[in-house]
Motif scaffolding. Structure first.
Motif, PDB file in Angstrom:
ATOM      1  N   LEU A  15      55.158  30.685  33.731  1.00  0.00           N
ATOM      2  CA  LEU A  15      54.928  32.120  33.969  1.00  0.00           C
ATOM      3  C   LEU A  15      53.596  32.983  33.294  1.00  0.00           C
ATOM      4  O   LEU A  15      53.156  33.579  34.070  1.00  0.00           O
ATOM      5  N   ILE A  16      53.134  32.682  32.903  1.00  0.00           N
ATOM      6  CA  ILE A  16      51.641  32.714  31.674  1.00  0.00           C
ATOM      7  C   ILE A  16      50.565  32.301  32.672  1.00  0.00           C
ATOM      8  O   ILE A  16      49.701  33.042  33.217  1.00  0.00           O
ATOM      9  N   LEU A  17      51.109  31.030  33.746  1.00  0.00           N
ATOM     10  CA  LEU A  17      50.133  30.859  34.799  1.00  0.00           C
ATOM     11  C   LEU A  17      49.765  31.737  35.533  1.00  0.00           C
ATOM     12  O   LEU A  17      48.566  31.458  36.003  1.00  0.00           O
ATOM     13  N   PHE A  18      51.060  31.899  36.007  1.00  0.00           N
ATOM     14  CA  PHE A  18      51.357  33.263  36.672  1.00  0.00           C
ATOM     15  C   PHE A  18      50.350  34.342  37.093  1.00  0.00           C
ATOM     16  O   PHE A  18      49.447  34.979  38.213  1.00  0.00           O
ATOM     17  N   GLY A  19      50.941  34.766  35.408  1.00  0.00           N
ATOM     18  CA  GLY A  19      50.127  35.782  34.897  1.00  0.00           C
ATOM     19  C   GLY A  19      48.736  35.936  35.074  1.00  0.00           C
ATOM     20  O   GLY A  19      48.282  37.122  35.628  1.00  0.00           O
ATOM     21  N   VAL A  20      48.015  35.083  34.346  1.00  0.00           N
ATOM     22  CA  VAL A  20      46.382  34.806  34.293  1.00  0.00           C
ATOM     23  C   VAL A  20      46.877  34.731  35.819  1.00  0.00           C
ATOM     24  O   VAL A  20      45.114  35.361  35.694  1.00  0.00           O
ATOM     25  N   SER A  21      46.642  33.457  36.687  1.00  0.00           N
ATOM     26  CA  SER A  21      45.792  33.227  37.871  1.00  0.00           C
ATOM     27  C   SER A  21      46.194  34.953  38.689  1.00  0.00           C
ATOM     28  O   SER A  21      45.198  35.111  39.150  1.00  0.00           O
ATOM     29  N   GLY A  25      42.445  37.201  39.210  1.00  0.00           N
ATOM     30  CA  GLY A  25      42.438  36.727  40.757  1.00  0.00           C
ATOM     31  C   GLY A  25      42.029  38.270  41.669  1.00  0.00           C
ATOM     32  O   GLY A  25      40.979  38.582  41.669  1.00  0.00           O
ATOM     33  N   LEU A  26      42.783  38.906  40.971  1.00  0.00           N
ATOM     34  CA  LEU A  26      42.489  40.497  41.327  1.00  0.00           C
ATOM     35  C   LEU A  26      41.731  41.496  40.569  1.00  0.00           C
ATOM     36  O   LEU A  26      40.970  42.256  41.575  1.00  0.00           O
ATOM     37  N   LEU A  27      41.194  40.885  39.606  1.00  0.00           N
ATOM     38  CA  LEU A  27      40.392  41.861  38.625  1.00  0.00           C
ATOM     39  C   LEU A  27      38.870  41.259  40.077  1.00  0.00           C
ATOM     40  O   LEU A  27      38.061  41.961  39.951  1.00  0.00           O
ATOM     41  N   PHE A  29      39.020  39.474  42.801  1.00  0.00           N
ATOM     42  CA  PHE A  29      39.045  40.744  43.622  1.00  0.00           C
ATOM     43  C   PHE A  29      38.777  42.525  43.754  1.00  0.00           C
ATOM     44  O   PHE A  29      37.302  41.777  44.882  1.00  0.00           O
ATOM     45  N   PHE A  30      38.656  42.396  43.037  1.00  0.00           N
ATOM     46  CA  PHE A  30      38.476  44.653  42.825  1.00  0.00           C
ATOM     47  C   PHE A  30      36.651  44.172  42.483  1.00  0.00           C
ATOM     48  O   PHE A  30      35.945  44.901  42.992  1.00  0.00           O
ATOM     49  N   ILE A  31      36.280  44.012  41.868  1.00  0.00           N
ATOM     50  CA  ILE A  31      35.138  42.971  41.389  1.00  0.00           C
ATOM     51  C   ILE A  31      34.073  42.865  43.020  1.00  0.00           C
ATOM     52  O   ILE A  31      33.055  43.089  43.064  1.00  0.00           O
ATOM     53  N   MET A  32      34.280  41.788  43.849  1.00  0.00           N
ATOM     54  CA  MET A  32      34.028  41.417  44.387  1.00  0.00           C
ATOM     55  C   MET A  32      33.264  43.016  45.818  1.00  0.00           C
ATOM     56  O   MET A  32      32.760  42.094  46.151  1.00  0.00           O
ATOM     57  N   PHE A  33      35.120  43.229  45.979  1.00  0.00           N
ATOM     58  CA  PHE A  33      34.917  44.476  46.460  1.00  0.00           C
ATOM     59  C   PHE A  33      33.824  45.226  45.978  1.00  0.00           C
ATOM     60  O   PHE A  33      32.995  45.847  47.266  1.00  0.00           O
ATOM     61  N   PHE A  34      34.135  45.986  45.209  1.00  0.00           N
ATOM     62  CA  PHE A  34      32.997  46.875  44.914  1.00  0.00           C
ATOM     63  C   PHE A  34      31.942  46.248  44.322  1.00  0.00           C
ATOM     64  O   PHE A  34      30.934  47.609  43.825  1.00  0.00           O
ATOM     65  N   TYR A  35      31.643  45.254  43.699  1.00  0.00           N
ATOM     66  CA  TYR A  35      30.590  44.722  43.043  1.00  0.00           C
ATOM     67  C   TYR A  35      29.464  44.186  45.021  1.00  0.00           C
ATOM     68  O   TYR A  35      28.874  44.590  45.804  1.00  0.00           O
ATOM     69  N   THR A 103      23.202  35.035  43.996  1.00  0.00           N
ATOM     70  CA  THR A 103      24.289  33.968  43.937  1.00  0.00           C
ATOM     71  C   THR A 103      25.314  34.309  42.646  1.00  0.00           C
ATOM     72  O   THR A 103      26.644  33.337  43.056  1.00  0.00           O
ATOM     73  N   ILE A 104      25.319  35.664  42.507  1.00  0.00           N
ATOM     74  CA  ILE A 104      26.263  35.993  41.431  1.00  0.00           C
ATOM     75  C   ILE A 104      27.433  36.366  42.549  1.00  0.00           C
ATOM     76  O   ILE A 104      28.861  35.964  42.260  1.00  0.00           O
ATOM     77  N   ASP A 105      27.538  36.734  43.811  1.00  0.00           N
ATOM     78  CA  ASP A 105      28.869  36.997  44.640  1.00  0.00           C
ATOM     79  C   ASP A 105      29.376  35.397  44.969  1.00  0.00           C
ATOM     80  O   ASP A 105      30.579  35.637  45.333  1.00  0.00           O
ATOM     81  N   ARG A 106      28.746  34.370  45.024  1.00  0.00           N
ATOM     82  CA  ARG A 106      28.768  33.239  44.860  1.00  0.00           C
ATOM     83  C   ARG A 106      29.830  33.147  43.822  1.00  0.00           C
ATOM     84  O   ARG A 106      31.209  31.944  43.977  1.00  0.00           O
ATOM     85  N   TYR A 107      29.766  32.640  42.970  1.00  0.00           N
ATOM     86  CA  TYR A 107      30.298  33.056  41.875  1.00  0.00           C
ATOM     87  C   TYR A 107      31.790  33.494  41.780  1.00  0.00           C
ATOM     88  O   TYR A 107      32.270  33.044  41.785  1.00  0.00           O
ATOM     89  N   ILE A 108      31.318  34.658  41.909  1.00  0.00           N
ATOM     90  CA  ILE A 108      32.736  35.668  42.145  1.00  0.00           C
ATOM     91  C   ILE A 108      33.765  35.114  43.020  1.00  0.00           C
ATOM     92  O   ILE A 108      34.944  34.531  43.114  1.00  0.00           O
ATOM     93  N   ALA A 109      33.026  34.961  44.332  1.00  0.00           N
ATOM     94  CA  ALA A 109      33.823  33.961  45.566  1.00  0.00           C
ATOM     95  C   ALA A 109      34.666  32.488  44.847  1.00  0.00           C
ATOM     96  O   ALA A 109      35.626  32.185  45.614  1.00  0.00           O
ATOM     97  N   ARG A 110      33.578  31.988  44.620  1.00  0.00           N
ATOM     98  CA  ARG A 110      34.202  31.008  43.642  1.00  0.00           C
ATOM     99  C   ARG A 110      35.126  31.147  43.390  1.00  0.00           C
ATOM    100  O   ARG A 110      35.859  30.177  42.761  1.00  0.00           O
ATOM    101  N   ALA A 111      35.221  32.048  42.230  1.00  0.00           N
ATOM    102  CA  ALA A 111      36.304  32.346  41.341  1.00  0.00           C
ATOM    103  C   ALA A 111      37.296  32.498  41.731  1.00  0.00           C
ATOM    104  O   ALA A 111      38.472  31.896  41.354  1.00  0.00           O
ATOM    105  N   ILE A 112      37.442  33.329  42.564  1.00  0.00           N
ATOM    106  CA  ILE A 112      38.909  33.819  43.183  1.00  0.00           C
ATOM    107  C   ILE A 112      39.086  32.876  43.962  1.00  0.00           C
ATOM    108  O   ILE A 112      40.833  32.787  44.151  1.00  0.00           O
TER     109      ILE A 112
END
Length: 133
Positions: A15-21, A25-27, A29-35, A103-112
């Motif tokens: 459950l902790i793994l679900f919550g963290v991922s 991941g959602l955070l 996602f929104f950073i990728m969208f808005f930034y 480059t930061i865009d690539r890091y964000i996408a790979r983290a997602i």
């Protein structure tokens, strides 16, 4: 063997793994969208290019951008030579978007993608170890 794994991996851990991922991941996602995505489209508009996906209210263009943002510059060049559009209906063109990717865009996408993979693994483990839950 499943009993042994249940002793090592508890339901609370999953459950902790679900919550963290999901949270991270959602955070991201929104950073990728808005930034990343809005910045790319704003720069495209500034340079006189048409913004792809004028109709997109539900952010359905984000997975298409995720495909492009995760690639290296060499892969983007190869992709631009082999295909002009990812999806003709959506109108996302590789050659238009590639110059604006940083480059930061690539890091964000790979983290997602990484946190999505962690979510998928946690989901499979929960199905295998705790099918009744």
């Amino acid at each position: 063997m499943m009993d042994y794994l249940r002793e090592i991996i508890s339901e609370d851990f999953i459950l902790i793994l679900f919550g963290v991922s999901v949270s991270v991941g959602l955070l991201l996602f929104f950073i990728m969208f808005f930034y990343s995505i809005l910045r790319i489209e704003r720069e495209m508009k500034r340079d006189g290019l048409e913004r792809p996906c004028q109709w997109d209210i539900t952010m359905m263009r984000t997975p298409l951008y995720l495909i492009l943002l995760k690639d290296t510059a060499e892969n983007l060049e190869r992709r631009a030579k082999t295909i002009a559009d990812i999806d003709i209906y959506v109108g996302v063109r590789v050659k238009d978007i590639a110059p604006y990717i940083k480059t930061i865009d690539r890091y964000i996408a790979r983290a997602i993608i990484f946190f999505g993979f962690i979510f998928f693994i946690a989901f499979l483990i929960s199905i295998l170890l705790y099918p009744d839950a």
